[in-house]
Design an enzyme around this catalytic site. Structure first.
Site, PDB file in Angstrom:
ATOM      1  CG  ASP A   1      19.764  42.365  49.819  1.00 34.95           C
ATOM      2  OD1 ASP A   1      19.991  42.318  51.213  1.00 34.95           O
ATOM      3  OD2 ASP A   1      20.803  43.168  49.164  1.00 34.95           O
TER       4      ASP A   1
ATOM      5  CE  LYS B   1      21.985  50.035  42.753  1.00 34.95           C
ATOM      6  NZ  LYS B   1      21.538  48.986  43.454  1.00 34.95           N
TER       7      LYS B   1
ATOM      8  N   GLY C   1      27.482  47.677  42.678  1.00 33.91           N
ATOM      9  CA  GLY C   1      28.052  48.794  41.949  1.00 33.91           C
ATOM     10  C   GLY C   1      28.095  50.235  42.809  1.00 33.91           C
TER      11      GLY C   1
ATOM     12  CB  VAL D   1      24.705  55.082  44.004  1.00 31.97           C
ATOM     13  CG1 VAL D   1      23.435  56.039  43.515  1.00 31.97           C
ATOM     14  CG2 VAL D   1      24.472  53.657  44.011  1.00 31.97           C
TER      15      VAL D   1
ATOM     16  N   GLY E   1      27.163  57.031  46.860  1.00 31.23           N
ATOM     17  CA  GLY E   1      27.170  55.713  47.581  1.00 31.23           C
ATOM     18  C   GLY E   1      27.788  54.514  46.866  1.00 31.23           C
ATOM     19  CB  SER E   2      30.197  52.338  46.226  1.00 27.61           C
ATOM     20  OG  SER E   2      30.527  52.272  47.690  1.00 27.61           O
TER      21      SER E   2
HETATM   22  N1  ATP Z   1      17.884  56.661  44.433  1.00 25.93           N
HETATM   23  C1  ATP Z   1      18.815  56.993  45.253  1.00 25.93           C
HETATM   24  N2  ATP Z   1      18.891  58.117  45.728  1.00 25.93           N
HETATM   25  C2  ATP Z   1      20.090  58.341  46.631  1.00 25.93           C
HETATM   26  N3  ATP Z   1      20.934  57.569  47.227  1.00 25.93           N
HETATM   27  C3  ATP Z   1      20.992  56.593  46.746  1.00 25.93           C
HETATM   28  C4  ATP Z   1      19.906  55.892  45.658  1.00 25.93           C
HETATM   29  N4  ATP Z   1      20.240  54.602  45.493  1.00 25.93           N
HETATM   30  C5  ATP Z   1      21.217  54.289  46.313  1.00 25.93           C
HETATM   31  N5  ATP Z   1      21.724  55.196  46.968  1.00 25.93           N
HETATM   32  C6  ATP Z   1      22.649  55.398  47.861  1.00 25.93           C
HETATM   33  O1  ATP Z   1      23.750  54.637  47.362  1.00 25.93           O
HETATM   34  C7  ATP Z   1      24.229  53.493  48.308  1.00 25.93           C
HETATM   35  C8  ATP Z   1      24.568  52.398  47.689  1.00 25.93           C
HETATM   36  O2  ATP Z   1      23.391  51.680  47.262  1.00 25.93           O
HETATM   37  P1  ATP Z   1      23.542  50.339  46.493  1.00 25.93           P
HETATM   38  O3  ATP Z   1      21.842  49.729  46.410  1.00 25.93           O
HETATM   39  O4  ATP Z   1      24.179  50.148  45.441  1.00 25.93           O
HETATM   40  O5  ATP Z   1      24.190  49.246  47.780  1.00 25.93           O
HETATM   41  P2  ATP Z   1      23.655  48.895  49.198  1.00 25.93           P
HETATM   42  O6  ATP Z   1      22.212  48.637  49.382  1.00 25.93           O
HETATM   43  O7  ATP Z   1      24.224  49.906  50.258  1.00 25.93           O
HETATM   44  O8  ATP Z   1      24.719  47.489  49.194  1.00 25.93           O
HETATM   45  P3  ATP Z   1      24.273  46.425  48.616  1.00 25.93           P
HETATM   46  O9  ATP Z   1      23.905  46.382  47.376  1.00 25.93           O
HETATM   47  O10 ATP Z   1      25.935  45.551  48.566  1.00 25.93           O
HETATM   48  O11 ATP Z   1      23.393  45.278  49.173  1.00 25.93           O
HETATM   49  C9  ATP Z   1      22.999  53.508  49.371  1.00 25.93           C
HETATM   50  O12 ATP Z   1      23.189  53.055  50.670  1.00 25.93           O
HETATM   51  C10 ATP Z   1      22.475  54.913  49.251  1.00 25.93           C
HETATM   52  O13 ATP Z   1      23.205  55.625  50.302  1.00 25.93           O
END
Ligand code: ATP
Length: 354
Positions: free
Chosen positions: A198, A100, A84, A86, A79-80
Site C-alpha cells: 500500500d 492509531k 482507523g 490517528v 488524521g483518519s
Molecule cells: N506516526 C504518525 N505521525 C503523524 N501523523 C500520522 C502518523 N500516522 C498517521 N498519521 C496521520 O494520520 C493519517 C491517517 O493515517 P492512516 O494510516 O490511518 O490512514 P491513510 O494511510 O491515510 O489511509 P488508509 O489507511 O485508508 O490507506 C495520515 O494520513 C497522517 O496524516
C-alpha cells in the site's frame, strides 16, 4: 622453531575468532533485549499494553502512559484512514506519540493489526516509522508510533499541512530517495522479506527534518526468501496498484516498485493519481505522463512549486519513474536499483535503463 611459529599462528587465529564470535553474540543478545517488551495489564478495561523497550520509552511510566492513552478524545485526532483514527498523545512538552485506533469486530481490521505487529515489531530503519508498542482491548486495538511532526506527504503536496511552496526540488528529491531506501530495506534486508502492498503518498510521513518514513503496514505481507510472490485478495489503493495485480491477485515486490513510481510522478507533477480531472478525461496520471515524456515535454508538467531546478535531474527522475511503471513487472528495476539510480542523479550521472 618453524612448528612453534605455526602453532602460535593458529592459536592467535583461534583467539581472534573466539573474541569476534563473543562480540557478535553479545550484539545479538543486546538487540534482542532492546526489543524486549514491557507488558502492562489494565484490570479495569481488560486490556493489555505492550511497550517495546527503546530509549524513547524508557523515561515513561507504563501506568501514566496507559492512563493518557485511555483518555484520548476527538480533540486529539490528527488524521483518519480507511481502517482507523490517528490521535496525538502528548506525554509532556518534549515527548509525544501518534496512536492509531482500530476498532475490533471485523476480521479484516484484526488481521490488519496483527500484520502491522508482525511486520513492524522488529524494524528499526531511518526511513520507516517506528512502532513503540500496542494496546489490545476487547473492543479495539491501538498501535503506538513515533509522531511525525510534518504529517503525510499527500497533505504537504496538496498544501493541507504546511506551505506547499516549501517543498522544492531538493526536499522532494530527499523524500523520493528516503522512501526508496525504506522500501528497499523491506524488500531486501528484512528476513522474511516484506511487501508493503500500500505504498502511496498518504503512507509516507515526514519527520522533523522532512526525512521520509514509510508507514501503515496494515496490508503488509511477509514473504519467505525463496518465494517471489504471495497470493492475496486485491487490496491497496486505486491509482497506485500495478496493472498485473488486478489479473493475478499476486502481491510481489515489483508491485511496490510500481506504486513507488506513481509516488515519484506525484512528487514531480504535484498531481494526485486519483485526481478527478484524470477520471473526467478518461485517463490516468501514469498514462498522461508517459505521453508527455514521449513528446519530450516534461518541463510543461512539472509542479510549479518545485522552484528552479536542474532540468537533467528532473528528466532523470522522470525516466526512473517510468522504469518503475513498466507494464511488465520483470522490466521494472528492483528497489535496490532504484536507490542506486536516484543516488546517481545527484552525482550528475546519466540514468540508464536497467
Ligand atoms: N506516526 C504518525 N505521525 C503523524 N501523523 C500520522 C502518523 N500516522 C498517521 N498519521 C496521520 O494520520 C493519517 C491517517 O493515517 P492512516 O494510516 O490511518 O490512514 P491513510 O494511510 O491515510 O489511509 P488508509 O489507511 O485508508 O490507506 C495520515 O494520513 C497522517 O496524516
Amino acid at each position: 622453531m618453524g612448528k612453534t611459529l605455526v602453532l602460535a599462528f593458529y592459536i592467535t587465529i583461534c583467539c581472534i575468532a573466539f573474541v569476534i564470535s563473543k562480540i557478535v553474540i553479545s550484539v545479538l543478545i543486546y538487540r534482542r533485549w532492546k526489543r524486549k517488551k514491557v507488558v502492562f495489564e489494565d484490570g479495569f478495561s481488560g486490556g493489555k499494553m505492550v511497550l517495546f523497550r527503546a530509549s524513547a520509552m524508557q523515561s515513561l511510566k507504563s501506568d501514566t502512559f496507559l492512563k493518557k492513552t485511555l483518555k484520548l478524545s476527538n480533540k486529539d485526532i490528527i488524521g483518519s484512514g480507511g481502517y482507523g483514527t490517528v490521535y496525538k498523545l502528548t506525554v509532556n512538552e518534549s515527548i509525544a506519540f501518534a496512536v492509531k485506533r482500530l476498532n475490533r469486530g471485523s476480521a479484516d481490521r484484526d488481521r490488519g493489526f496483527e500484520r502491522e505487529l508482525e511486520a513492524m515489531g522488529d524494524i528499526k530503519h531511518r526511513n520507516i516509522v517506528t512502532l513503540h508498542g500496542y494496546y489490545t482491548a476487547p473492543n479495539y486495538n491501538l498501535l503506538i508510533y513515533e509522531l511525525m511532526p510534518n504529517g503525510s506527504l499527500d497533505a504537504v503536496l496538496q498544501g493541507r499541512s504546511m506551505e506547499k511552496k516549501l517543498l522544492d526540488w531538493p526536499f522532494r528529491y530527499k523524500i523520493a530517495l528516503g522512501t526508496a531506501r525504506g522500501i528497499s530495506y523491506l524488500h531486501h534486508d528484512c528476513i522474511p522479506h516484506i511487501i508493503h502492498r500500500d505504498i502511496k503518498s498518504s503512507n509516507i510521513l515526514l519527520d522533523q527534518n522532512m526525512e521520509a518514513r514509510v508507514s501503515d503496514f496494515g496490508l503488509a505481507t511477509l514473504m519467505e526468501p525463496d518465494k517471489t510472490h504471495v497470493s492475496t485478495l486485491v487490496a491497496g489503493t486505486f491509482g497506485y496498484l500495478a496493472p498485473e495485480y488486478f489479473d493475478t491477485g499476486r502481491a510481489t515486490a515489483k508491485g511496490d516498485v510500481y506504486s513507488f513510481g506513481v509516488v515519484l510522478l506525484e512528487l514531480l507533477t504535484g498531481k494526485k493519481p486519483t485526481d478527478e480531472a484524470f477520471i473526467e478525461e478518461g485517463t490516468k496520471l501514469v498514462t498522461w505522463v508517459k505521453a508527455v515524456v514521449q513528446d519530450k515535454k516534461e518541463v510543461y508538467v512539472i509542479d510549479s512549486n518545485l522552484g528552479c531546478c536542474p532540468t537533467d535531474e528532473i528528466n532523470n527522475a522522470f525516466s526512473i519513474a517510468l522504469m518503475c511503471l513498466e507494464p511488465e513487472p520483470s522490466m521494472r528495476p528492483t528497489m535496490v536499483e532504484v536507490v542506486k539510480m536516484l543516488e546517481q542523479i545527484k552525482n550528475n550521472e546519466v540514468v540508464k535503463e536497467t
